[in-house]
Design an enzyme around this catalytic site. Structure first.
Site, mmCIF file in Angstrom:
data_model
loop_
_atom_site.group_PDB
_atom_site.id
_atom_site.type_symbol
_atom_site.label_atom_id
_atom_site.label_comp_id
_atom_site.label_asym_id
_atom_site.label_seq_id
_atom_site.Cartn_x
_atom_site.Cartn_y
_atom_site.Cartn_z
ATOM 1 N N LYS A 34 26.789 -22.846 4.873
ATOM 2 C CA LYS A 34 28.163 -23.323 5.081
ATOM 3 C C LYS A 34 28.578 -24.268 3.966
ATOM 4 C CE LYS A 34 26.923 -26.838 8.551
ATOM 5 N NZ LYS A 34 25.516 -26.430 8.723
ATOM 6 N N LYS A 83 21.829 -18.123 -1.486
ATOM 7 C CA LYS A 83 21.545 -18.303 -0.055
ATOM 8 C C LYS A 83 22.858 -18.548 0.697
ATOM 9 C CE LYS A 83 19.098 -21.543 3.027
ATOM 10 N NZ LYS A 83 19.954 -22.294 3.868
ATOM 11 N N LYS A 112 18.564 -40.535 3.423
ATOM 12 C CA LYS A 112 19.800 -41.316 3.520
ATOM 13 C C LYS A 112 19.710 -42.549 2.619
ATOM 14 C CE LYS A 112 23.526 -41.977 6.329
ATOM 15 N NZ LYS A 112 24.341 -41.036 7.079
#
Ligand code: ADP
Ligand code: TRP
Length: 313
Positions: A196, A193, A114
């Protein structure tokens, strides 16, 4: 007395599951969990590090339970519970926060990634590994099935256990990760692969129509000679020998091959989809309250030992 080794894992609902999730994570879990004294926890407090919508969080919790029931986890054979139902988890996380150092937590991937992206991490994300350590260690867990991306968090849990044991005396068992062997990487409709984030998925609980659309979009070439992507997905649903015969006979006929694939996918997925649709909110609530009761029996006893060890009792 249960003599099986104890297994615990945490679920975060990540929205609509796809067949990559099923063959890579859910199915291998369903195939193994009965060999253990299994605990399945919905990590709703972990979700709070990134999710700020109460209604969505409530729905995600229910969906995660439904998903696991639908793919075949029996709530009589595994303890399915919600993290936030047991305040022992956040309580123990605090104790660990007071034991580990800031530089140690700064090395954790979730936080580091992050920050590397130039984003501001909240303090919850920073101490995330200690809440996860608490989840695991409260139950004297032996093995933790997780994806490769969670391996480091299990190391953090071992570290927290070792630190506590060193400072306050032997209290916690050091857990081991169990990286489940799925079928390997399940390819998506474009051959990459399935993920989503790539928009190349075949939904696990989609309607027959959704499945048909996804299958029809599997990439093939115009020469009629390259059904590889269709074959790769098909091989998850039918034995190789049968497939080779079918693909030999229907060589070049993509439409036919795809239609057969749709039927084979339907055969496997429709019972799970129907099972999922029949699960009511009441049933989910019953599973979670039964699970919380069983989890509490273990966690509250352990937390009592911890409180004494550190001196708040
Ligand atoms: P996505 O890539 O769609 O975001 P997640 O990262 O949420 O999927 O995956 C959850 C779990 O499902 C992972 O730990 C991994 O084991 C499994 N998984 C996801 N995609 C695949 C795939 N294409 N093949 C095999 N396993 C997969
Ligand atoms: N952090 C895990 C994930 O993102 C979820 C999780 C929370 C977990 N607590 C856990 C996994 C305890 C295993 C054990 O997938």
């Amino acid at each position: 007395m249960n003599s099986k080794p104890r297994l615990l894992t945490g679920l975060q609902s990540s929205g609509d599951l796809h067949i990559g999730n099923y063959f890579g994570a859910l199915k291998p879990f369903v195939d193994t969990y009965e060999k253990y004294d299994s605990f399945l926890m919905v990590a709703d407090y972990h979700a709070l590090t990134s999710l700020k919508d109460a209604e969505v969080l409530r729905e995600n919790v229910k969906n995660a339970v439904r998903d696991y029931l639908a793919v075949g986890v029996d709530p009589e054979k595994a303890v399915i519970f919600r993290q936030s139902d047991l305040s022992e988890h956040t309580e123990l996380a605090w104790v660990f926060d007071c034991l580990v150092s800031v530089p140690f937590l700064q090395q954790a991937h979730a936080y580091k990634d992050k920050v590397a992206k130039g984003l501001e991490a909240n303090a919850g994300l920073f101490t995330y590994p200690m809440l996860m350590a608490a989840d695991i260690l409260l139950y004297d867990t032996d093995v933790v099935p997780v994806g490769e991306d969670q391996r480091q968090h299990i190391e953090y849990a071992r570290e927290a256990a070792a630190k506590f044991n060193h400072v306050y005396g032997q209290t916690f068992k050091e857990p081991k990760e169990m990286i489940l062997k799925g079928v390997g990487v399940v390819p998506g409709t474009d051959g990459q692969k399935m993920s989503k984030s790539y928009g190349n998925t075949i939904p696990l609980f989609g309607s027959k129509d959704d499945i048909s659309k996804a299958v029809m979009s599997i990439v093939t070439d115009s020469s009629g000679e390259h059904p590889e992507h269709v074959y790769a997905i098909h091989s998850l649903f039918k034995p190789k020998e049968e497939l080779d015969t079918i693909y030999g006979i229907n060589r070049g006929n993509y439409k036919m091959l795809k239609e057969m694939l749709i039927e084979d996918i339907e055969g496997v997925l429709s019972p799970m989809r129907e099972a999922r649709e029949s699960i009511t909110d009441d049933e989910v609530a019953r599973v979670l309250s039964g699970g919380a009761e069983k989890a509490r029996a273990v966690a509250s006893a352990k937390m009592e030992v911890v409180r004494h060890a550190v001196g708040v009792r």
